[in-house]
Design an enzyme around this catalytic site. Sequence first.
Site, mmCIF file in Angstrom:
data_model
loop_
_atom_site.group_PDB
_atom_site.id
_atom_site.type_symbol
_atom_site.label_atom_id
_atom_site.label_comp_id
_atom_site.label_asym_id
_atom_site.label_seq_id
_atom_site.Cartn_x
_atom_site.Cartn_y
_atom_site.Cartn_z
ATOM 1 N N GLU A 259 0.815 -1.228 0.000
ATOM 2 C CA GLU A 259 0.000 0.000 0.000
ATOM 3 C C GLU A 259 0.844 1.272 0.000
ATOM 4 O OE1 GLU A 259 -3.157 0.321 -0.267
ATOM 5 O OE2 GLU A 259 -4.157 -1.486 0.453
ATOM 6 N N GLU B 119 8.661 -21.689 7.308
ATOM 7 C CA GLU B 119 9.074 -20.773 8.369
ATOM 8 C C GLU B 119 10.331 -21.258 9.097
ATOM 9 O OE1 GLU B 119 6.831 -21.683 12.492
ATOM 10 O OE2 GLU B 119 5.575 -20.698 11.005
#
Length: 298
Positions: free
Chosen positions: A81, A112
């Site tokens: 954004e 992960e």
Amino acid sequence: MPQRQTEQLHAAARGLDARPIEEIGATLLAGQLDALRAVSSATVDIARGGQLMAEAVRAGGQLVYAAAGSSGLMAMADACELAGTFGLPPERTRILMAGGIPKDAAMPGDTEDDTQEAEAAASIIGKGDAVILLSASGRTPYALKIAAIARDRGAHVIGLANNPETPLLALADVAICLPTPPEVISGSTRMGAGTAQKAALNMMSTIMGVALGHVHDGMMVNLRADNDKLRDRAARMVADIASVPHEQAETALATANGRVKPAVLLAMGAPNLTLAEDLLTKADGRLRAAMAALHSHA
């Protein structure tokens, strides 16, 4: 090792599956609200993180978001954004996500733990960058490896975790602990922990935008107006700030190539785009200071 808060069973979860659907919904909402309340204890550190991000951008550094799983999705949402909201060059914001950014709905959990991938991904980190790392547990190997490498390279480390006194927070220059309560669905950190992370990231990157001079009276004056909605918003901002009719604002925007800040100065009486840009440069991009300088210049 004591059980982490994010892995414990929520007190309201017993018998959850046997309740009416509307009651389940109310319980889930209560969990989200409790998670948001946990953010209030970290507002000072969130502000410090935002300032650190702004300092990195001013100095020409990158913003590097890094995480795994649900935390990676929160990081990606914030990072993507910044160009549209604050006009940051997209190439200055990098996203490192364990296993790579998903191309479909598959997001394997074992990535992960892949510290070799983390080491390879961290090769893009340099001195002066701001590295924003997220891990609900505060112990994710992928995030910890990148944090350690970032520190060694002279980057600034901002760590967000939902459990206190965890390794990620210990590695961070700015440690942001978001002590969310146990998840209503135990261990599902896409819920409360993710909500708290998203709120903290929203706050931190917006504080960065304010510090960089990209916000004026709550308006995103450095936005990239690349669609009809945003072009109309840009014209409304120019009209509001400069106190001119909409048509005059559109003319100023056209002269300023769609950029709100110089368009405001043109609409306020700056005789040409060169002067408007010069005033903004001298004001370090801060519209309010440039407006005051224009009044003095007149």
